[in-house]
Design an enzyme around this catalytic site. Structure first.
Site, PDB file in Angstrom:
ATOM      1  N   GLU A   1     -15.771 -67.147 -22.160  1.00 42.15           N
ATOM      2  CA  GLU A   1     -17.091 -67.803 -22.299  1.00 42.15           C
ATOM      3  C   GLU A   1     -17.150 -68.741 -23.503  1.00 42.15           C
ATOM      4  O   GLU A   1     -18.045 -68.636 -24.353  1.00 42.15           O
ATOM      5  CB  GLU A   1     -18.196 -66.739 -22.386  1.00 42.15           C
ATOM      6  CG  GLU A   1     -18.296 -65.916 -21.122  1.00 42.15           C
ATOM      7  CD  GLU A   1     -19.536 -65.033 -21.013  1.00 42.15           C
ATOM      8  OE1 GLU A   1     -20.235 -64.838 -22.022  1.00 42.15           O
ATOM      9  OE2 GLU A   1     -19.792 -64.546 -19.898  1.00 42.15           O
TER      10      GLU A   1
ATOM     11  N   GLU B   1     -16.313 -61.998 -14.219  1.00 45.37           N
ATOM     12  CA  GLU B   1     -17.408 -61.119 -14.660  1.00 45.37           C
ATOM     13  C   GLU B   1     -18.541 -61.258 -13.652  1.00 45.37           C
ATOM     14  O   GLU B   1     -19.130 -62.339 -13.531  1.00 45.37           O
ATOM     15  CB  GLU B   1     -17.917 -61.498 -16.063  1.00 45.37           C
ATOM     16  CG  GLU B   1     -16.981 -61.054 -17.163  1.00 45.37           C
ATOM     17  CD  GLU B   1     -17.575 -61.209 -18.553  1.00 45.37           C
ATOM     18  OE1 GLU B   1     -18.806 -61.041 -18.715  1.00 45.37           O
ATOM     19  OE2 GLU B   1     -16.789 -61.494 -19.479  1.00 45.37           O
TER      20      GLU B   1
HETATM   21  O1  AHR Z   1     -19.795 -57.869 -19.962  1.00 43.38           O
HETATM   22  C1  AHR Z   1     -20.613 -58.008 -21.081  1.00 43.38           C
HETATM   23  C2  AHR Z   1     -20.508 -59.379 -21.723  1.00 43.38           C
HETATM   24  O2  AHR Z   1     -21.041 -60.353 -20.872  1.00 43.38           O
HETATM   25  C3  AHR Z   1     -19.119 -59.890 -22.018  1.00 43.38           C
HETATM   26  O3  AHR Z   1     -18.634 -59.435 -23.223  1.00 43.38           O
HETATM   27  C4  AHR Z   1     -19.317 -61.375 -22.061  1.00 43.38           C
HETATM   28  O4  AHR Z   1     -18.174 -62.086 -21.667  1.00 43.38           O
HETATM   29  C5  AHR Z   1     -20.503 -61.622 -21.151  1.00 43.38           C
HETATM   30  O5  AHR Z   1     -21.450 -62.407 -21.768  1.00 43.38           O
END
Ligand code: AHR
Length: 499
Positions: A172, A291
């Site tokens: 990110e 994610e």
């Molecule tokens: O999964 C929780 C968080 O969400 C992770 O650390 C990050 O990559 C995202 O913002």
């Protein structure tokens, strides 16, 4: 209500890549400490890892685990997690404002992942670090021996290389919350040079470059295009991240959020193909949705956390029945896009927005969302079939013409079976579901399980598991047609044997 799915054996989307059932374990909250690792726990093995948690991870059958972050990654020195545990530094983790002891590091995690039957999707820190740390890590993990880093690995007890195939180039990097966040040009240049050098160390690896941290980011789309301008020739996948939540307590809108996921995937695919065209490239860039999950129940509680604790309980969402339904819709959406989504990681695996929860010194248990994921990861393999789905639709606050049924069918030639996953989004009406499976000869129903009949806010707890799949016999098969009753608000898995 009636729904008719028509498929033909000759019309396919793609073979499933097992990594679409990947997950994610970050050094944060209680994911590692008192999650997978708790030396004093009565089930713990000689290395301090909980056997009860291992058993649940094996049940889930996730083949790939992204590690070690997440936001944590962008301040992490991987060298802190090798060598004798007593000598490892305790550090401030600025991402989550906690203290990291480094008791669990590279060897411990890789060993654990092997035991639960998963490969590691390793991520390199491109927040505070860069090419040097990344190339050394690849050398440490994947080079056979005879060099400084590979011999250090051997000294630390791993004679054979870890052979880690899939790697993420940071996390990110577009987000202001990220340690060392960057502009698309800054990140794109760094990612390209890092990718180039990592592949010089091991040409067999595959690399995931960071897309936006969400489709709502102001730089979404231009970020992807700019990053790919720099990296297209060096990387193999572009990442997508997205979290969902029923913040407005609007059930029909919530269950339609997988339509948003579908749009997001299609948009990112279009950007990849735009850069492909611009570069006159033959290469197709695939996607890693590394994610995805539901995340909102814990937001308010987490806003009051005291900083600098060691493994505090954060992001401990307790999932309910409606979350399991949406998670099912999201899984189906990933499968329907399996021609481009080759990797996807449910974020996360244990305690932190996770299907598996643990009690410190106590039991490990399965959340409601555990079950659709477990069924898909266990059975959803083979050729995803293209379909036409004739079904009534509805409009809601954020989406128009949402089909009442979300479904996908997969042909598994190795097992000679067809697997259908379906969610009935309607709160009021059951669905008479027909699947016309042209080109197949059906023999018998192997299994029809459903999760249905619960209050939408019903949760599982460490002591009671009301939200679980139950067998039903409301299905009939003919020569190449199947009919099934899908209850209002239900997740369904139908497996049919073939002749
Ligand atoms: O999964 C929780 C968080 O969400 C992770 O650390 C990050 O990559 C995202 O913002």
């Amino acid at each position: 209500m009636q729904a008719k799915m028509t498929v033909n054996k000759a019309f396919t989307i793609s073979e499933t890549d097992p990594r679409i059932y990947g997950s994610f374990l970050e050094h944060m909250g209680r994911a590692v400490y008192s999650g997978i690792y708790e030396p004093d726990h009565k089930t713990s093995d000689s290395k301090g890892f909980r056997e009860d948690v291992k058993a649940l991870v094996r049940e889930l059958k996730t083949p790939l685990i992204r590690y070690p972050g997440g936001n944590f990654l962008s301040g992490y020195n991987w060298e802190d997690g090798i060598g004798s545990v007593e000598d490892r530094p305790k550090r401030l983790d600025l991402a989550w404002k906690t203290v990291e002891t480094n008791e669990v590091g590279l060897h411990e995690f890789i060993g654990w992942a092997k035991e639960v039957g998963a490969e590691v999707n390793m991520a390199v820190n491109l927040g505070t670090r860069g090419i040097d740390a990344a190339r050394n890590l690849v050398e440490y993990c994947n080079h056979p021996g005879g060099t400084y880093w590979s011999d250090l690995r051997r000294q630390h007890g791993a004679e054979s290389p870890f052979k880690i195939k899939t790697w993420c180039l940071g996390n990110e990097m577009d987000g202001s919350w990220q340690i060392g966040s960057k502009t698309a040009d800054e990140y794109g240049r760094l990612a390209a040079e890092t990718a180039k050098v990592m592949k010089w160390v091991d040409p067999g690896i595959e690399l995931v470059v960071c897309g936006s941290s969400g489709s709502g980011m102001p730089t979404f789309a231009t970020w992807e295009a700019t990053v790919l301008e720099h990296t297209y020739d060096y990387v193999d996948y572009l990442s997508l991240h997205s979290y969902y939540g029923n913040k407005k307590n609007d059930l029909q809108n919530y269950l339609a959020m997988s339509v948003g996921m579908d749009r997001f995937i299609k948009s990112v695919t279009a950007i990849c193909d735009y850069i492909k065209a611009k570069k006159r490239s033959d290469k197709i860039l695939n996607l890693s949705f590394d994610e995805w999950n539901i995340w909102y129940h814990s937001n308010e509680k987490d806003s009051k956390n005291e900083p600098w604790q060691q493994s505090p309980p954060i992001l401990e969402d307790i999932y309910n029945f409606e979350d399991a339904l949406l998670l099912g819709c999201l899984l189906i959406t990933l499968l329907k896009n399996s021609d481009r989504v080759k990797i996807a990681c449910l974020a996360q695996l244990v305690n932190v927005i996770a299907p598996i929860m643990t009690e410190k010194n106590g039991v490990a248990w399965r959340q409601t969302t555990f079950y659709p994921f477990m069924q898909a990861a266990n059975y959803g393999h083979g050729t995803v079939l293209r379909h036409n789905l004739d079904v009534p639709t509805y409009d809601c606050a954020d989406f128009k013409t949402v089909p009442f049924v979300e479904s996908v069918s997969i042909y598994n030639p190795d097992k000679d079976e067809i697997i259908i996953f379906a969610v009935n989004r309607s709160a009021n009406e059951g669905v008479d579901f027909t699947a016309e499976l042209q080109g197949f000869t059906l023999s018998n129903v192997l299994e029809f399980t459903e999760i249905s009949g619960h209050d939408v806010k019903q949760v599982n707890t460490k002591d009671t598991y009301p939200v679980v799949p139950k067998e039903t016999d409301a299905v009939k098969v003919g020569k190449n047609q199947l009919t099934a009753s899908l209850k209002p608000l239900s997740w369904n898995m139908i497996r049919v044997g073939l002749n």
